[in-house]
Structures are given as C-alpha cells and as structure tokens.
Write a protein that holds these residues in place. Structure first.
Motif, short mmCIF file in Angstrom:
data_model
loop_
_atom_site.label_atom_id
_atom_site.label_comp_id
_atom_site.label_asym_id
_atom_site.label_seq_id
_atom_site.Cartn_x
_atom_site.Cartn_y
_atom_site.Cartn_z
N PHE A 68 0.68 -1.12 -0.13
CA PHE A 68 -0.12 0.22 0.00
C PHE A 68 0.87 1.27 0.01
O PHE A 68 0.63 2.14 -0.96
CB PHE A 68 -0.98 -0.04 1.26
CG PHE A 68 -1.65 1.19 1.15
CD1 PHE A 68 -2.72 1.53 0.52
CD2 PHE A 68 -1.28 2.34 2.23
CE1 PHE A 68 -3.41 3.01 0.63
CE2 PHE A 68 -2.01 3.47 2.49
CZ PHE A 68 -2.85 3.71 1.50
N PHE A 69 2.02 1.35 0.95
CA PHE A 69 2.41 2.53 1.09
C PHE A 69 3.49 2.68 -0.08
O PHE A 69 3.82 3.89 -0.58
CB PHE A 69 3.27 2.53 2.43
CG PHE A 69 2.47 2.84 3.44
CD1 PHE A 69 1.81 4.18 3.42
CD2 PHE A 69 2.11 1.93 4.36
CE1 PHE A 69 1.16 4.41 4.73
CE2 PHE A 69 1.35 2.26 5.35
CZ PHE A 69 0.65 3.34 5.68
N TYR A 70 4.09 1.69 -0.51
CA TYR A 70 4.93 1.76 -1.90
C TYR A 70 4.18 2.29 -3.13
O TYR A 70 4.43 3.13 -3.72
CB TYR A 70 5.64 0.46 -2.30
CG TYR A 70 6.32 0.31 -3.15
CD1 TYR A 70 7.54 1.03 -3.37
CD2 TYR A 70 5.84 -0.09 -4.62
CE1 TYR A 70 8.44 1.02 -4.55
CE2 TYR A 70 6.71 0.01 -5.87
CZ TYR A 70 7.96 0.63 -5.80
OH TYR A 70 8.80 0.61 -6.81
N ALA A 71 2.89 1.81 -3.17
CA ALA A 71 1.99 1.99 -4.24
C ALA A 71 1.60 3.71 -4.12
O ALA A 71 1.42 4.40 -4.94
CB ALA A 71 0.69 1.41 -4.48
N LEU A 72 1.24 4.06 -3.01
CA LEU A 72 1.09 5.36 -2.46
C LEU A 72 2.03 6.38 -3.03
O LEU A 72 1.79 7.29 -3.62
CB LEU A 72 0.65 5.45 -1.11
CG LEU A 72 0.32 7.00 -0.63
CD1 LEU A 72 -1.01 7.48 -1.12
CD2 LEU A 72 0.38 6.94 0.93
#
Length: 97
Positions: A68-72
C-alpha cells in the motif's frame, strides 16, 4: 454433586455430534456462553489457541502495508510529475499569447 447417569438420549446425541462436528461446536458454544470474557481469555490461553495464527496475520499485515505505502509513493510521484507538466505547459501557452 452426584454424577448423572448417561441416558440413551445422551448417547445418541454424542453419536450425532461425532458424525456432525458443526453440531458439537454449537453445543460447546452453548456451554461456554455462560463464561465471562476474562474466563474465556484464560481458557483460550490454557488451550494455547489464543494467539493461534498471529504470526501469519502479522506477516500478512506487513506485506499488505508495504504494498500500500509503496503504491502510494509511486502514485504521488506520478501525480506530482503530471501536475508539474500541466503547470509548465499552461505557463508556456500564456507566454505565447
């Protein structure tokens, strides 16, 4: 208390429960519905089933949070570069006029 004699009905119920594990679970739930939350936690701790699956759950949460945070971050960079391109092209058009 005196031990109760096993009746024919009890034997039949036990046999049915052996054939149907779901029914046995329901019967156990009926018996344990009288216990308090603290008693339930203590019982689960003694059965060593309180934290069963906790390692797998923690690993799943770590992986999903990483994704999630990488995609964000990727989305932020993409939107920032798109926003900067829009601003520079509109400024370029204003200079031409």
């Amino acid at each position: 208390k005196k031990p109760q004699k096993s009746t024919n009905r009890d034997a039949t119920t036990k046999k049915e429960n052996a054939d149907n594990p779901t029914q046995e679970t329901y019967n156990q739930a009926d018996e344990s519905s009288k216990e308090t939350i603290l008693q339930c936690l203590i019982r689960l701790h003694k059965e060593k089933s309180l934290y069963r699956g906790a390692k797998n759950m923690a690993l799943t949460l770590m992986i999903s949070n990483f994704i999630f945070f990488y995609a964000l971050q990727v989305a932020r960079k993409s939107l920032a570069s798109f926003h900067n391109n829009q601003n520079s092209s509109s400024a370029h058009q204003r200079q031409r006029r």
